[in-house]
Design a protein around this motif. Structure first.
Motif, PDB file in Angstrom:
ATOM      1  N   ALA A  57       0.848  -1.196   0.000  1.00 32.23           N
ATOM      2  CA  ALA A  57       0.000   0.000   0.000  1.00 32.23           C
ATOM      3  C   ALA A  57       0.880   1.242   0.000  1.00 32.23           C
ATOM      4  N   CYS A  58       0.258   2.415   0.022  1.00 33.49           N
ATOM      5  CA  CYS A  58       0.986   3.684   0.094  1.00 33.49           C
ATOM      6  C   CYS A  58       0.439   4.543   1.230  1.00 33.49           C
ATOM      7  N   GLY A  59       1.286   5.380   1.785  1.00 36.63           N
ATOM      8  CA  GLY A  59       0.850   6.409   2.745  1.00 36.63           C
ATOM      9  C   GLY A  59       0.128   5.847   3.943  1.00 36.63           C
ATOM     10  N   THR A  60      -1.025   6.440   4.207  1.00 39.01           N
ATOM     11  CA  THR A  60      -1.817   6.015   5.356  1.00 39.01           C
ATOM     12  C   THR A  60      -2.246   4.559   5.246  1.00 39.01           C
ATOM     13  N   ALA A  61      -2.564   4.120   4.051  1.00 34.11           N
ATOM     14  CA  ALA A  61      -2.968   2.719   3.867  1.00 34.11           C
ATOM     15  C   ALA A  61      -1.801   1.787   4.215  1.00 34.11           C
ATOM     16  N   TYR A  62      -0.586   2.232   3.929  1.00 40.28           N
ATOM     17  CA  TYR A  62       0.610   1.475   4.327  1.00 40.28           C
ATOM     18  C   TYR A  62       0.702   1.400   5.855  1.00 40.28           C
ATOM     19  N   VAL A 104      -3.969  -2.597   0.008  1.00 40.39           N
ATOM     20  CA  VAL A 104      -4.828  -1.736   0.820  1.00 40.39           C
ATOM     21  C   VAL A 104      -4.892  -0.381   0.131  1.00 40.39           C
ATOM     22  N   SER A 105      -6.092   0.092  -0.154  1.00 41.42           N
ATOM     23  CA  SER A 105      -6.213   1.377  -0.834  1.00 41.42           C
ATOM     24  C   SER A 105      -7.612   1.943  -0.631  1.00 41.42           C
ATOM     25  N   GLN A 106      -7.665   3.105  -0.021  1.00 42.32           N
ATOM     26  CA  GLN A 106      -8.957   3.764   0.155  1.00 42.32           C
ATOM     27  C   GLN A 106      -9.638   3.953  -1.194  1.00 42.32           C
ATOM     28  N   SER A 107      -8.933   4.624  -2.103  1.00 44.54           N
ATOM     29  CA  SER A 107      -9.539   4.994  -3.386  1.00 44.54           C
ATOM     30  C   SER A 107      -9.668   3.807  -4.328  1.00 44.54           C
ATOM     31  N   GLY A 108      -8.764   2.840  -4.160  1.00 49.79           N
ATOM     32  CA  GLY A 108      -8.715   1.725  -5.110  1.00 49.79           C
ATOM     33  C   GLY A 108      -8.131   2.125  -6.450  1.00 49.79           C
ATOM     34  N   GLU A 109      -7.519   3.325  -6.502  1.00 49.07           N
ATOM     35  CA  GLU A 109      -7.004   3.826  -7.781  1.00 49.07           C
ATOM     36  C   GLU A 109      -5.518   4.154  -7.755  1.00 49.07           C
ATOM     37  N   THR A 110      -4.835   3.971  -6.661  1.00 50.14           N
ATOM     38  CA  THR A 110      -3.421   4.337  -6.569  1.00 50.14           C
ATOM     39  C   THR A 110      -2.596   3.486  -7.544  1.00 50.14           C
ATOM     40  N   SER A 111      -1.912   4.164  -8.473  1.00 49.77           N
ATOM     41  CA  SER A 111      -1.230   3.450  -9.567  1.00 49.77           C
ATOM     42  C   SER A 111      -0.211   2.431  -9.091  1.00 49.77           C
ATOM     43  N   ALA A 155     -11.769  14.674   2.181  1.00 46.47           N
ATOM     44  CA  ALA A 155     -10.541  15.377   2.596  1.00 46.47           C
ATOM     45  C   ALA A 155      -9.335  14.601   2.080  1.00 46.47           C
ATOM     46  N   VAL A 156      -8.296  15.341   1.660  1.00 45.62           N
ATOM     47  CA  VAL A 156      -7.086  14.669   1.174  1.00 45.62           C
ATOM     48  C   VAL A 156      -6.469  13.816   2.289  1.00 45.62           C
ATOM     49  N   ALA A 157      -6.452  14.336   3.501  1.00 45.04           N
ATOM     50  CA  ALA A 157      -5.884  13.567   4.616  1.00 45.04           C
ATOM     51  C   ALA A 157      -6.852  12.453   4.999  1.00 45.04           C
ATOM     52  N   SER A 158      -6.314  11.250   5.005  1.00 44.84           N
ATOM     53  CA  SER A 158      -7.143  10.081   5.252  1.00 44.84           C
ATOM     54  C   SER A 158      -7.339   9.869   6.754  1.00 44.84           C
ATOM     55  N   THR A 159      -8.562   9.707   7.182  1.00 44.74           N
ATOM     56  CA  THR A 159      -8.822   9.493   8.623  1.00 44.74           C
ATOM     57  C   THR A 159      -9.699   8.260   8.827  1.00 44.74           C
ATOM     58  N   ALA A 241       2.331  11.317  12.794  1.00 42.84           N
ATOM     59  CA  ALA A 241       3.324  12.246  12.229  1.00 42.84           C
ATOM     60  C   ALA A 241       2.966  12.615  10.791  1.00 42.84           C
ATOM     61  N   LEU A 242       2.504  11.634  10.027  1.00 43.61           N
ATOM     62  CA  LEU A 242       2.117  11.916   8.636  1.00 43.61           C
ATOM     63  C   LEU A 242       0.951  12.914   8.595  1.00 43.61           C
ATOM     64  N   LYS A 243      -0.045  12.692   9.475  1.00 47.48           N
ATOM     65  CA  LYS A 243      -1.192  13.611   9.502  1.00 47.48           C
ATOM     66  C   LYS A 243      -0.736  15.030   9.788  1.00 47.48           C
ATOM     67  N   LEU A 244       0.142  15.188  10.784  1.00 45.21           N
ATOM     68  CA  LEU A 244       0.585  16.535  11.147  1.00 45.21           C
ATOM     69  C   LEU A 244       1.336  17.193   9.983  1.00 45.21           C
ATOM     70  N   LYS A 245       2.240  16.439   9.373  1.00 51.48           N
ATOM     71  CA  LYS A 245       3.008  16.972   8.241  1.00 51.48           C
ATOM     72  C   LYS A 245       2.092  17.449   7.131  1.00 51.48           C
ATOM     73  N   GLU A 246       1.183  16.576   6.726  1.00 48.25           N
ATOM     74  CA  GLU A 246       0.449  16.893   5.496  1.00 48.25           C
ATOM     75  C   GLU A 246      -0.545  18.024   5.653  1.00 48.25           C
ATOM     76  N   VAL A 247      -1.178  18.161   6.815  1.00 52.24           N
ATOM     77  CA  VAL A 247      -2.171  19.242   6.914  1.00 52.24           C
ATOM     78  C   VAL A 247      -1.656  20.508   7.588  1.00 52.24           C
ATOM     79  N   SER A 362      -6.110  11.209  -4.860  1.00 51.64           N
ATOM     80  CA  SER A 362      -5.859   9.887  -5.417  1.00 51.64           C
ATOM     81  C   SER A 362      -4.665   9.998  -6.351  1.00 51.64           C
ATOM     82  N   VAL A 363      -3.611   9.205  -6.087  1.00 50.58           N
ATOM     83  CA  VAL A 363      -2.351   9.380  -6.803  1.00 50.58           C
ATOM     84  C   VAL A 363      -2.285   8.405  -7.956  1.00 50.58           C
ATOM     85  N   THR A 364      -2.637   8.900  -9.136  1.00 52.32           N
ATOM     86  CA  THR A 364      -2.694   8.018 -10.303  1.00 52.32           C
ATOM     87  C   THR A 364      -1.509   8.246 -11.239  1.00 52.32           C
TER      88      THR A 364
HETATM   89  C1  F6R Z   1      -2.571  10.473   3.814  1.00 51.44           C
HETATM   90  C2  F6R Z   1      -3.160   9.989   2.575  1.00 51.44           C
HETATM   91  C3  F6R Z   1      -2.296   9.256   1.610  1.00 51.44           C
HETATM   92  C4  F6R Z   1      -3.029   8.013   1.090  1.00 51.44           C
HETATM   93  C5  F6R Z   1      -2.221   7.335  -0.015  1.00 51.44           C
HETATM   94  C6  F6R Z   1      -2.869   6.046  -0.482  1.00 51.44           C
HETATM   95  O1  F6R Z   1      -3.517  11.072   4.626  1.00 51.44           O
HETATM   96  O2  F6R Z   1      -4.318  10.174   2.347  1.00 51.44           O
HETATM   97  O3  F6R Z   1      -1.078   8.899   2.196  1.00 51.44           O
HETATM   98  O4  F6R Z   1      -3.248   7.155   2.162  1.00 51.44           O
HETATM   99  O5  F6R Z   1      -2.075   8.207  -1.092  1.00 51.44           O
HETATM  100  O6  F6R Z   1      -4.141   6.272  -1.034  1.00 51.44           O
HETATM  101  P1  F6R Z   1      -5.130   5.091  -1.271  1.00 51.44           P
HETATM  102  O7  F6R Z   1      -5.479   4.512   0.060  1.00 51.44           O
HETATM  103  O8  F6R Z   1      -6.323   5.696  -1.947  1.00 51.44           O
HETATM  104  O9  F6R Z   1      -4.432   4.074  -2.122  1.00 51.44           O
END
Ligand code: F6R
Length: 366
Positions: A57-62, A104-111, A155-159, A241-247, A362-364
């Motif tokens: 996964a990436c980011g918060t999902a990681y 693991v991916s909230q959006s299901g679209e992370t490349s 919101a961009v920040a995942s909670t 720490a990631l939450k604090l940095k990003e927002v 969503s990072v595509t």
């Molecule tokens: C942090 C955040 C990002 C996502 C990451 C993965 O708050 O939102 O780190 O968690 O870009 O995104 P998904 O889960 O959509 O694959």
């Protein structure tokens, strides 16, 4: 559309009691004794065919994946490796038909996550997606899917995606433990009972917001913040720490508390805020001695502890307490004040909370 809240991030933080309840519902047997995963229908033969699980996964999902590893290893006694998707792909991962690959991916679209899944599938792995978006690319690509049912996250920040991913991993680990008989039926029933209390306990944690606003005002203009913890507390520290940095754009770093003296302690000087999580009993004394080390350098320490803890407050400047639960489930509660702290620090600094600079939901792109 923001339901009376000023920002989507705050709305989504406050939606967590409902979101985690929705993730659980339909997945607990009526008698409360077992986990039901109609989406999976796994059996012992299927589980025994795997010698390894990869969570990618990436980011918060990681960060949720790190907790997932802890749950699966602890409860179901299966080896789990976790990796960030953009690294996993490029190191010839050892994947074959005896591998279970979990994306693991909230959006299901992370490349990167999608590409890692495709590559693992090509190498013969069985694939499972943990995602929030029905019909997303990762959901469509996977052999099997578990949905978090968190509702849209704007919101961009995942909670709420993070907390619902944790619930899903916990239930998956219990489900595997049931099949593999690695936990007693009594222990499984006990953990399910505690799981069912989590939505109400998240609500309770959310109601204790005033001290967090105060900390955000006090420390919102500091340059650096350190988050420390051991075991599951370290995993939550990374997310905090990631939450604090990003927002809020405050430089924040999370360290495994035991790693501090291997270098980072050099940065701890008078007045530096350190957020110290100390909820895990097996490493409690060790964490406490790390906290004493930073206090000895005059750091300002905000401790995060479970309700019954009367020890930590003797050694830190402030303490925030979360309700008692099994220590496996406590990350669902300790992450809440960290999310709120990030939010209020961002507000204090006048940042665009829902759309932090340079970031996309969503990072595509790779
Ligand atoms: C942090 C955040 C990002 C996502 C990451 C993965 O708050 O939102 O780190 O968690 O870009 O995104 P998904 O889960 O959509 O694959």
């Amino acid at each position: 559309e923001k339901g009376g809240y000023e920002h989507f991030m705050l709305k989504e933080i406050n939606e967590q009691p409902k979101a985690v309840r929705d993730t659980m519902s339909q997945r607990i047997a009526k008698d409360g004794k077992s986990i039901v995963m109609n989406e999976l229908k796994w059996d012992a033969d299927y589980l025994n065919s795997f010698n390894k699980i990869y969570i990618v996964a990436c980011g918060t999902a990681y960060h949720a994946g790190l907790v997932g590893k802890f749950y699966i290893e602890k409860l179901a006694r299966t080896i789990v490796e976790v990796d960030v998707a953009s690294e996993f792909r490029y190191r010839e991962p050892i994947v074959d038909e005896n591998t279970l690959f979990i994306a693991v991916s909230q959006s299901g679209e992370t490349s990167d996550t999608l590409a890692a899944m495709k590559e693992s599938k090509r190498l013969g792995a069985k694939t499972l997606a943990l995602t929030n978006v029905v019909g997303s690319s990762i959901a469509r690509e996977a052999d099997q899917v578990l949905y978090t049912w968190a509702g849209p996250e704007i919101a961009v920040a995942s909670t709420k995606a993070y907390t619902t991913q944790l619930i899903l991993f916990f239930m998956l680990a219990l489900y595997m433990a049931q099949i593999k008989k690695t936990q007693t039926p009594e222990r499984i029933e006990e953990l399910i009972a505690k799981l069912k209390n989590i939505p109400a306990q998240v609500s309770e944690t959310l109601s204790d917001v005033e001290p967090i606003k105060t900390f955000a005002k006090q420390y919102g203009f500091n340059e650096d913040v350190f988050y420390i913890g051991r075991s599951l507390d370290y995993d939550v520290a990374l997310e905090g720490a990631l939450k604090l940095k990003e927002v809020s754009y405050i430089h924040a770093e999370a360290y495994a508390a035991g790693e501090l003296k291997h270098g980072t302690l050099a940065l701890i000087v008078e007045g530096v805020p350190v957020i110290a999580l100390a909820t895990q009993k097996s490493v409690y004394e060790k964490t406490l001695s790390n906290i004493k080390e930073v206090k000895a350098r005059d750091a300002v320490v905000i401790g995060i502890a479970a309700e019954g803890d009367t020890e930590l407050e003797k050694y830190v400047d402030h303490v925030m307490k979360v309700p008692e639960t099994d220590e496996l489930l406590i990350p669902l509660l300790t992450v809440v004040p960290l999310q709120l702290l990030a939010y209020y620090a961002a507000i204090t600094r006048g940042c665009d909370v829902d759309k932090p600079r340079n970031l996309a939901k969503s990072v595509t792109v790779e």
